[in-house]
Design an enzyme around this catalytic site. Structure first.
Site, PDB file in Angstrom:
ATOM      1  N   ASP A   1      15.724 -11.672  18.357  1.00 22.31           N
ATOM      2  CA  ASP A   1      17.182 -11.711  18.542  1.00 22.31           C
ATOM      3  C   ASP A   1      17.923 -10.866  17.506  1.00 22.31           C
ATOM      4  O   ASP A   1      18.994 -11.243  17.057  1.00 22.31           O
ATOM      5  CB  ASP A   1      17.665 -13.174  18.484  1.00 22.31           C
ATOM      6  CG  ASP A   1      17.277 -13.857  17.193  1.00 22.31           C
ATOM      7  OD1 ASP A   1      16.450 -13.291  16.445  1.00 22.31           O
ATOM      8  OD2 ASP A   1      17.781 -14.957  16.926  1.00 22.31           O
TER       9      ASP A   1
ATOM     10  N   SER B   1      18.353 -14.136   6.419  1.00 25.29           N
ATOM     11  CA  SER B   1      17.788 -13.488   5.230  1.00 25.29           C
ATOM     12  C   SER B   1      18.496 -12.164   4.955  1.00 25.29           C
ATOM     13  O   SER B   1      18.743 -11.810   3.797  1.00 25.29           O
ATOM     14  CB  SER B   1      16.293 -13.230   5.427  1.00 25.29           C
ATOM     15  OG  SER B   1      15.642 -14.433   5.713  1.00 25.29           O
TER      16      SER B   1
ATOM     17  N   ASP C   1      11.764 -14.650  17.621  1.00 23.49           N
ATOM     18  CA  ASP C   1      12.825 -14.770  18.636  1.00 23.49           C
ATOM     19  C   ASP C   1      13.301 -13.438  19.224  1.00 23.49           C
ATOM     20  O   ASP C   1      13.935 -13.420  20.279  1.00 23.49           O
ATOM     21  CB  ASP C   1      14.041 -15.495  18.051  1.00 23.49           C
ATOM     22  CG  ASP C   1      13.717 -16.944  17.743  1.00 23.49           C
ATOM     23  OD1 ASP C   1      12.795 -17.483  18.384  1.00 23.49           O
ATOM     24  OD2 ASP C   1      14.366 -17.534  16.851  1.00 23.49           O
TER      25      ASP C   1
ATOM     26  N   LYS D   1       7.803 -23.549  51.514  1.00 20.05           N
ATOM     27  CA  LYS D   1       6.967 -22.387  51.840  1.00 20.05           C
ATOM     28  C   LYS D   1       5.502 -22.632  51.509  1.00 20.05           C
ATOM     29  O   LYS D   1       4.678 -21.719  51.580  1.00 20.05           O
ATOM     30  CB  LYS D   1       7.462 -21.173  51.073  1.00 20.05           C
ATOM     31  CG  LYS D   1       8.739 -20.598  51.630  1.00 20.05           C
ATOM     32  CD  LYS D   1       9.106 -19.369  50.820  1.00 20.05           C
ATOM     33  CE  LYS D   1      10.409 -18.780  51.259  1.00 20.05           C
ATOM     34  NZ  LYS D   1      10.935 -17.854  50.251  1.00 20.05           N
TER      35      LYS D   1
ATOM     36  N   ARG E   1       0.825  -1.221   0.000  1.00 22.27           N
ATOM     37  CA  ARG E   1       0.000   0.000   0.000  1.00 22.27           C
ATOM     38  C   ARG E   1       0.856   1.267   0.000  1.00 22.27           C
ATOM     39  O   ARG E   1       0.455   2.281  -0.561  1.00 22.27           O
ATOM     40  CB  ARG E   1      -0.972  -0.034   1.174  1.00 22.27           C
ATOM     41  CG  ARG E   1      -1.980  -1.154   0.958  1.00 22.27           C
ATOM     42  CD  ARG E   1      -3.217  -1.062   1.778  1.00 22.27           C
ATOM     43  NE  ARG E   1      -4.170  -2.057   1.280  1.00 22.27           N
ATOM     44  CZ  ARG E   1      -5.295  -2.393   1.882  1.00 22.27           C
ATOM     45  NH1 ARG E   1      -5.622  -1.815   3.011  1.00 22.27           N
ATOM     46  NH2 ARG E   1      -6.099  -3.289   1.353  1.00 22.27           N
TER      47      ARG E   1
ATOM     48  N   THR F   1      10.707 -12.140  12.989  1.00 20.25           N
ATOM     49  CA  THR F   1      11.048 -13.404  13.648  1.00 20.25           C
ATOM     50  C   THR F   1      10.506 -13.350  15.071  1.00 20.25           C
ATOM     51  O   THR F   1      10.560 -12.294  15.700  1.00 20.25           O
ATOM     52  CB  THR F   1      12.573 -13.675  13.670  1.00 20.25           C
ATOM     53  OG1 THR F   1      12.844 -14.695  14.638  1.00 20.25           O
ATOM     54  CG2 THR F   1      13.389 -12.449  14.039  1.00 20.25           C
TER      55      THR F   1
ATOM     56  N   GLY G   1      13.444 -20.556  21.382  1.00 14.32           N
ATOM     57  CA  GLY G   1      14.582 -19.704  21.718  1.00 14.32           C
ATOM     58  C   GLY G   1      15.848 -20.540  21.795  1.00 14.32           C
ATOM     59  O   GLY G   1      16.266 -20.944  22.873  1.00 14.32           O
ATOM     60  N   ARG G   2      16.446 -20.836  20.627  1.00 10.22           N
ATOM     61  CA  ARG G   2      17.698 -21.628  20.600  1.00 10.22           C
ATOM     62  C   ARG G   2      18.861 -20.807  21.097  1.00 10.22           C
ATOM     63  O   ARG G   2      19.719 -21.310  21.801  1.00 10.22           O
ATOM     64  CB  ARG G   2      17.994 -22.085  19.166  1.00 10.22           C
ATOM     65  CG  ARG G   2      17.184 -23.255  18.804  1.00 10.22           C
ATOM     66  CD  ARG G   2      17.883 -24.243  17.880  1.00 10.22           C
ATOM     67  NE  ARG G   2      16.919 -25.280  17.626  1.00 10.22           N
ATOM     68  CZ  ARG G   2      16.014 -25.234  16.656  1.00 10.22           C
ATOM     69  NH1 ARG G   2      16.008 -24.237  15.813  1.00 10.22           N
ATOM     70  NH2 ARG G   2      15.126 -26.189  16.520  1.00 10.22           N
TER      71      ARG G   2
ATOM     72  N   GLY H   1       4.016 -16.082  35.420  1.00 10.54           N
ATOM     73  CA  GLY H   1       4.268 -16.395  36.831  1.00 10.54           C
ATOM     74  C   GLY H   1       5.075 -17.664  37.048  1.00 10.54           C
ATOM     75  O   GLY H   1       4.808 -18.416  37.989  1.00 10.54           O
ATOM     76  N   ALA H   2       6.082 -17.899  36.214  1.00 12.38           N
ATOM     77  CA  ALA H   2       6.897 -19.120  36.367  1.00 12.38           C
ATOM     78  C   ALA H   2       7.773 -19.030  37.617  1.00 12.38           C
ATOM     79  O   ALA H   2       8.213 -17.943  38.009  1.00 12.38           O
ATOM     80  CB  ALA H   2       7.783 -19.315  35.142  1.00 12.38           C
TER      81      ALA H   2
ATOM     82  N   ARG I   1      13.653 -21.683   2.770  1.00 15.05           N
ATOM     83  CA  ARG I   1      15.100 -21.556   2.943  1.00 15.05           C
ATOM     84  C   ARG I   1      15.706 -22.038   1.631  1.00 15.05           C
ATOM     85  O   ARG I   1      15.322 -23.089   1.135  1.00 15.05           O
ATOM     86  CB  ARG I   1      15.564 -22.380   4.140  1.00 15.05           C
ATOM     87  CG  ARG I   1      14.948 -21.854   5.447  1.00 15.05           C
ATOM     88  CD  ARG I   1      15.682 -22.309   6.675  1.00 15.05           C
ATOM     89  NE  ARG I   1      15.514 -21.355   7.764  1.00 15.05           N
ATOM     90  CZ  ARG I   1      14.567 -21.428   8.694  1.00 15.05           C
ATOM     91  NH1 ARG I   1      13.715 -22.424   8.703  1.00 15.05           N
ATOM     92  NH2 ARG I   1      14.477 -20.516   9.643  1.00 15.05           N
TER      93      ARG I   1
HETATM   94  P1  ATP Z   1      15.026 -17.290  11.240  1.00 11.46           P
HETATM   95  O1  ATP Z   1      15.489 -16.237  12.215  1.00 11.46           O
HETATM   96  O2  ATP Z   1      13.609 -17.608  11.372  1.00 11.46           O
HETATM   97  O3  ATP Z   1      15.926 -18.496  11.166  1.00 11.46           O
HETATM   98  P2  ATP Z   1      16.431 -16.311   8.959  1.00 11.46           P
HETATM   99  O4  ATP Z   1      16.123 -15.227   7.989  1.00 11.46           O
HETATM  100  O5  ATP Z   1      17.612 -16.096   9.861  1.00 11.46           O
HETATM  101  O6  ATP Z   1      15.109 -16.579   9.783  1.00 11.46           O
HETATM  102  P3  ATP Z   1      17.814 -18.443   7.521  1.00 11.46           P
HETATM  103  O7  ATP Z   1      17.322 -19.785   7.174  1.00 11.46           O
HETATM  104  O8  ATP Z   1      19.049 -18.317   8.344  1.00 11.46           O
HETATM  105  O9  ATP Z   1      16.564 -17.690   8.172  1.00 11.46           O
HETATM  106  O10 ATP Z   1      18.071 -17.637   6.148  1.00 11.46           O
HETATM  107  C1  ATP Z   1      17.089 -17.551   5.144  1.00 11.46           C
HETATM  108  C2  ATP Z   1      17.696 -17.653   3.780  1.00 11.46           C
HETATM  109  O11 ATP Z   1      18.617 -16.574   3.553  1.00 11.46           O
HETATM  110  C3  ATP Z   1      18.539 -18.908   3.534  1.00 11.46           C
HETATM  111  O12 ATP Z   1      17.760 -20.018   3.211  1.00 11.46           O
HETATM  112  C4  ATP Z   1      19.397 -18.472   2.347  1.00 11.46           C
HETATM  113  O13 ATP Z   1      18.683 -18.581   1.146  1.00 11.46           O
HETATM  114  C5  ATP Z   1      19.632 -16.994   2.647  1.00 11.46           C
HETATM  115  N1  ATP Z   1      20.970 -16.828   3.249  1.00 11.46           N
HETATM  116  C6  ATP Z   1      21.330 -16.970   4.536  1.00 11.46           C
HETATM  117  N2  ATP Z   1      22.659 -16.796   4.701  1.00 11.46           N
HETATM  118  C7  ATP Z   1      23.155 -16.549   3.473  1.00 11.46           C
HETATM  119  C8  ATP Z   1      24.475 -16.293   2.948  1.00 11.46           C
HETATM  120  N3  ATP Z   1      25.553 -16.253   3.737  1.00 11.46           N
HETATM  121  N4  ATP Z   1      24.591 -16.084   1.626  1.00 11.46           N
HETATM  122  C9  ATP Z   1      23.526 -16.123   0.813  1.00 11.46           C
HETATM  123  N5  ATP Z   1      22.281 -16.366   1.241  1.00 11.46           N
HETATM  124  C10 ATP Z   1      22.081 -16.575   2.537  1.00 11.46           C
END
Ligand code: ATP
Length: 318
Positions: free
Chosen positions: A124, A99, A122, A206, A19, A120, A165-166, A180-181, A66
């Site tokens: 992070d 990504s 997470d 307690k 949009r 995401t 959360g890895r 409340g954990a 991916r």
């Molecule tokens: P999440 O946090 O959910 O894992 P993310 O975006 O970190 O999401 P990834 O699987 O790590 O997910 O990356 C998504 C895609 O980005 C990968 O499948 C790949 O196609 C591309 N990608 C990641 N790292 C690289 C890299 N070093 N070079 C080129 N492409 C990459």
């Protein structure tokens, strides 16, 4: 495009990008299945009416994937050719740090403008206090733990609840406090098994008859959640211990109002940055304003948990 793990709010971000493009009289093309769809030129032209009724939907209408092929030079060349053929001249990537890394590599090779929107659960990612989907995941998680609490207290049980959360304890720490954990185990801090056991024994003395321990997938003791439960059951035989792994349900569902508003704001900013000729930036929420952070900084920087929350959690479990 949406790429990597899906998160609630991604659809709201797609809607916002589409949009905003329409608002500025630009054509918007959706790319299916992340970088793999880009390589295969799996595109769809999106106008404002194509994104109706999606602001409230979890997942992503553009699908996510991916792509191994995009990690290769040949894959990225195909992707570039697809973009050129379609006449696309700027890319908004909604995803996580992987990504964004793909986006940075692509920009370095082809000087192609890329803007990232952090999506995401997470939370992070450096350069934003909240990623898209995180707030929704917190609400989903506490709702689930509330339900577990009902059965825990009816049967005087101790529940170990594993949350996503890895590498980051944002969900565990905040949902743990919110639900409340008794104890919260996160990847950032090794509080030790003994300490957890002591805390559970103390609360039992307690008069607490049931308890919930929230465990992030990547917690530091190195034990699986089932091993943790066994350990406590062996050392506290009067407790009935159960395990619940919440899993992918944390990634789904209708986005919270917070995530929807955040997605709208981030989408507007992402398109406006592209129109200003900017590249290699991520939009993020800082002090309640939408700010741009260098994409490489967002990837390399570390979003720290607020350690004060550990202290608050301790006080709450007195
Ligand atoms: P999440 O946090 O959910 O894992 P993310 O975006 O970190 O999401 P990834 O699987 O790590 O997910 O990356 C998504 C895609 O980005 C990968 O499948 C790949 O196609 C591309 N990608 C990641 N790292 C690289 C890299 N070093 N070079 C080129 N492409 C990459």
């Amino acid at each position: 495009m949406t790429s990597g793990g899906d998160a609630p709010g991604m659809n709201a971000a797609i809607r916002s990008v589409v949009r905003t493009c329409a608002y500025y009289d630009r054509e918007c093309v959706g790319i299916y299945r992340g970088y793999q769809g880009l390589i295969e030129a799996d595109f769809i032209t999106l106008g404002p009416r194509n994104v109706k009724n999606i602001i409230n939907k979890g997942g992503t209408i553009l699908k996510s994937a991916r792509s191994k092929e995009f990690r290769t030079k040949e894959g990225r060349e195909k992707a570039y050719n697809s973009l050129k053929k379609e006449g696309i001249d700027g890319l908004v990537v909604i995803g996580g740090d992987g990504s964004f890394t793909g986006g940075v590599v692509f920009n370095q090779e082809y000087n192609f403008p890329v803007i990232g929107i952090p999506g995401t659960i997470d939370n992070d990612i450096y350069g934003t206090t909240h990623t898209l989907g995180y707030d929704t995941a917190l609400n989903t998680t506490i709702e689930a733990i509330d339900k577990i609490r009902d059965t825990a207290s009816s049967h005087n049980r101790l529940f170990f609840v594993e949350v996503m959360g890895r590498d980051a304890g944002f969900i565990a720490l905040n949902a743990g406090i919110g639900a409340g954990a008794e104890e919260i185990l996160i990847p950032e801090e090794d509080l030790g098994l003994e300490r957890m056991l002591e805390s559970l024994k103390r609360s039992r003395r307690k008069g607490k008859l049931s308890s919930i321990v929230v465990v992030a997938e990547g917690e530091k003791t190195g034990k699986s959640i089932f091993e943790l439960a066994d350990y406590v059951e062996t050392n506290m035989p009067d407790y009935e211990v159960r395990v619940s792994v919440l899993g992918h349900m944390q990634r789904g569902g209708s986005p919270s109002c917070f995530d929807r508003v955040l997605a709208c704001r981030m989408g507007v900013k992402a398109v406006e940055l592209l129109l200003e000729g900017k590249t290699n930036l991520m939009v993020g929420l800082i002090n309640n304003e939408i700010e741009a952070t260098d994409l490489e900084k967002a990837i390399k920087g570390h979003h720290e948990i607020n350690r004060e929350l550990l202290r608050v959690s301790d006080i709450m479990s007195i």
